[in-house]
Design an enzyme around this catalytic site. Structure first.
Site, PDB file in Angstrom:
ATOM      1  N   ASN A   1     -15.029  -5.556   7.228  1.00  0.00           N
ATOM      2  CA  ASN A   1     -13.894  -4.779   6.695  1.00  0.00           C
ATOM      3  C   ASN A   1     -12.759  -4.831   7.705  1.00  0.00           C
ATOM      4  OD1 ASN A   1     -12.464  -2.446   5.225  1.00  0.00           O
ATOM      5  ND2 ASN A   1     -12.773  -1.593   7.272  1.00  0.00           N
ATOM      6  N   GLU A   2     -11.562  -5.019   7.229  1.00  0.00           N
ATOM      7  CA  GLU A   2     -10.372  -5.036   8.100  1.00  0.00           C
ATOM      8  C   GLU A   2     -10.689  -5.770   9.413  1.00  0.00           C
ATOM      9  OE1 GLU A   2      -8.313  -1.243   8.310  1.00  0.00           O
ATOM     10  OE2 GLU A   2      -7.858  -1.360   6.177  1.00  0.00           O
TER      11      GLU A   2
ATOM     12  N   GLN B   1     -10.057   8.049  -0.925  1.00  0.00           N
ATOM     13  CA  GLN B   1     -11.482   7.931  -1.113  1.00  0.00           C
ATOM     14  C   GLN B   1     -11.938   9.006  -2.092  1.00  0.00           C
ATOM     15  OE1 GLN B   1     -13.659   7.674   2.565  1.00  0.00           O
ATOM     16  NE2 GLN B   1     -12.298   6.115   3.431  1.00  0.00           N
TER      17      GLN B   1
ATOM     18  N   GLU C   1      -9.042  -0.866  -0.956  1.00  0.00           N
ATOM     19  CA  GLU C   1      -8.512   0.380  -0.375  1.00  0.00           C
ATOM     20  C   GLU C   1      -7.062   0.520  -0.817  1.00  0.00           C
ATOM     21  OE1 GLU C   1      -9.246   1.278   3.765  1.00  0.00           O
ATOM     22  OE2 GLU C   1     -11.188   0.243   3.680  1.00  0.00           O
TER      23      GLU C   1
HETATM   24  O1  AHR Z   1      -9.767   4.700   4.280  1.00  0.00           O
HETATM   25  C1  AHR Z   1      -9.600   5.020   5.614  1.00  0.00           C
HETATM   26  C2  AHR Z   1      -9.567   3.801   6.506  1.00  0.00           C
HETATM   27  O2  AHR Z   1      -8.431   3.034   6.222  1.00  0.00           O
HETATM   28  C3  AHR Z   1     -10.690   2.815   6.365  1.00  0.00           C
HETATM   29  O3  AHR Z   1     -11.796   3.174   7.104  1.00  0.00           O
HETATM   30  C4  AHR Z   1     -10.095   1.547   6.895  1.00  0.00           C
HETATM   31  O4  AHR Z   1     -10.685   0.409   6.320  1.00  0.00           O
HETATM   32  C5  AHR Z   1      -8.627   1.682   6.604  1.00  0.00           C
HETATM   33  O5  AHR Z   1      -7.851   1.413   7.695  1.00  0.00           O
END
Ligand code: AHR
Length: 481
Positions: free
Chosen positions: A171-172, A344, A295
């Site tokens: 992720n990222e 989220q 996201e």
């Molecule tokens: O959603 C919060 C954060 O935002 C996540 O953990 C990350 O992937 C993004 O930078």
């Protein structure tokens, strides 16, 4: 404004997964939001709170992404299996430095997905994890035979393997997931994904590569060029900001300019998807690789007095506008965008649900997802627009002969009149719902949880087979025909 619904032909299908969600071990999302433990007074099933599950089921939640986010690249899945009381306690260094007791792990996640009736999207650890660790996790979750990991799963109480529909390889990775350059990550992706094996012939795992942040077109170019043939889905992250990263603005009591700056920031999604798609088209004209916006949502200041690392923010009618215009953008791009996961689900960022001990409330964003659920798996219908009006966003889909129209008027003062016509057929039997703000930060609280809620919408007429809808300011409306 006039909108002719071109219902003689249809375009691509709006995947239900566009209405997907994301739950990270962050603040009070997993713990308190979903997980209260079996001994809690809050009604639960195997420790998972049922009020939240029931509310999400009303949305027809199609998929849940877990365990992060940034947490995913620090998560070592073996810490989260076996008897809960014996599980290792770790520090959640990304999010508030709090103790993570690992009581919610792989088994609990799949229990949650089973309760919700949704697909599982598991995000693996590339940043601080090994290939072996990732390989073994996939084996543990999905292998149905005699193997060290499958045997361990059985010893931990789960005989049958689960189905992992989606698996994210990091992720990222350009940021919290390892600060990598795209060339390096592309090579790592090729290597790690090799061991994400599909053990179930009827349920191959859909592999997701870490894609770009907002407008990082170079990242997309390199990933598609160097690893495109190994990728099923490439992610894109974009959060709506009322100002900038360094200056997160309040979720309530904001000035008028920030009503518009937040919504305009959300609308940048259209440009990002368009430009990343152009690059993807160059390497993948057949659109085999999807764009996965796993996201998105409003990122605002945390509520006063709460832990800054917990990202707990209020949610107003302005966030409902952000949700509606963004979902319409995903519809428009549904030939390339096959999944999106709002950040989220509970108590973090642009949440569907907020909880306070045994209490729970549905946010304005929740109501948009509920009102729009009829769009899931609908065929997108084109609208021929005349005399376009500002601050108005529209979409139309058709499923099983029913057309769903959704509209969002994000003007603060003006009612907008939209006259729909049908290319074919006549308007009959219309049911409509609205979510209407009476002030620009209208929101729900635990003392007034129903301030902003879906109501029957009646301000429409049919005249000469024209459907005239009068959209009040600050409103989202859906009509089913
Ligand atoms: O959603 C919060 C954060 O935002 C996540 O953990 C990350 O992937 C993004 O930078």
């Amino acid at each position: 404004m006039k909108a002719k619904i071109l219902n003689s032909k249809s375009k691509s299908v709006v995947s239900k997964h566009i209405y997907g969600h994301f739950a990270e071990h962050l603040g009070r999302c997993i713990y308190e939001g979903f997980w209260v433990g079996e001994e809690s007074q809050i009604p639960n099933h195997k420790g998972i709170r049922l009020d939240v599950v029931n509310a999400l089921k009303e949305l027809k939640i199609p998929v849940l992404r877990w365990p992060g986010g940034c947490f995913a690249d620090e998560y070592h899945w073996k810490d989260g299996i076996g008897p809960q009381k014996e599980r290792k306690k770790i520090v959640n260094t990304h999010w508030g430095g709090v103790v993570e007791n690992n009581h919610f792990g792989t088994h609990e996640f799949f229990d949650l997905c089973e309760l919700l009736g949704c697909d599982a999207y598991v995000n693996g650890n590339v940043g601080s994890g090994t290939v072996q660790e990732m390989q073994e996790w996939v084996e543990y979750m999905t292998f149905d035979g005699e193997s060290p990991m499958a045997n361990e799963r059985k010893q931990n109480g789960r005989e049958q393997p689960w189905k992992v529909k989606f698996f994210g390889v990091g992720n990222e990775s350009w940021g919290c997931g390892g600060n990598m350059r795209p060339e390096y990550y592309a090579d790592l992706y090729r290597r790690y994904q090799t061991y994400v094996r599909s053990y179930q012939a009827d349920a191959p795992i859909y592999k997701i590569a870490c894609g770009p942040n907002v407008d990082d077109y170079h990242w997309t170019e390199v990933l598609m060029r160097n690893a495109g043939s190994f990728i099923d889905g490439l992610t894109l992250h974009h959060y709506a900001l009322a100002s900038n990263w360094e200056n997160k603005r309040p979720a309530t009591k904001f000035p008028k300019e920030e009503w518009f700056s937040l919504i305009e920031s959300a609308q940048k999604m259209d440009e990002f998807i368009t430009k990343h798609s152009e690059i993807m088209d160059k390497y993948d004209p057949e659109k085999k690789v999807n764009l996965i916006v796993d996201e998105w949502g409003s990122w605002l200041a945390v509520e006063p007095g709460t832990n800054p690392g917990f990202l707990y923010q209020q949610n107003t009618i302005r966030d409902a506008m952000v949700a509606a215009v963004t979902l319409h953008i995903f519809h428009k791009h549904c030939a390339r965008v096959s999944m999106a996961n709002i950040a989220q689900t509970v108590n973090v960022l642009q949440a569907m649900i907020l909880t306070e001990e045994q209490n729970m409330l549905k946010t304005p964003t929740y109501h948009v997802f509920e009102m729009f659920k009829a769009h899931q798996e609908g065929e997108l219908l084109e609208l021929a627009i005349e005399n376009e009006l500002p601050h108005l966003s529209l979409s139309a889909t058709r499923k099983n002969e029913m057309i769903t129209l959704s509209l969002c008027n994000y003007s603060l003062e003006d009612t907008k009149r939209v006259a729909y016509t049908l290319e074919e057929g006549v308007f009959t039997k219309i049911e409509a719902f609205g979510l209407i703000g009476d002030q620009m930060d209208a929101h729900n609280t635990f003392t007034r949880p129903e301030q902003v809620r879906k109501t029957k919408f009646t301000d429409f007429t049919i005249e000469d087979n024209q459907l005239i809808v009068n959209m009040p300011p600050m409103s989202v409306v859906t009509l089913s025909l």
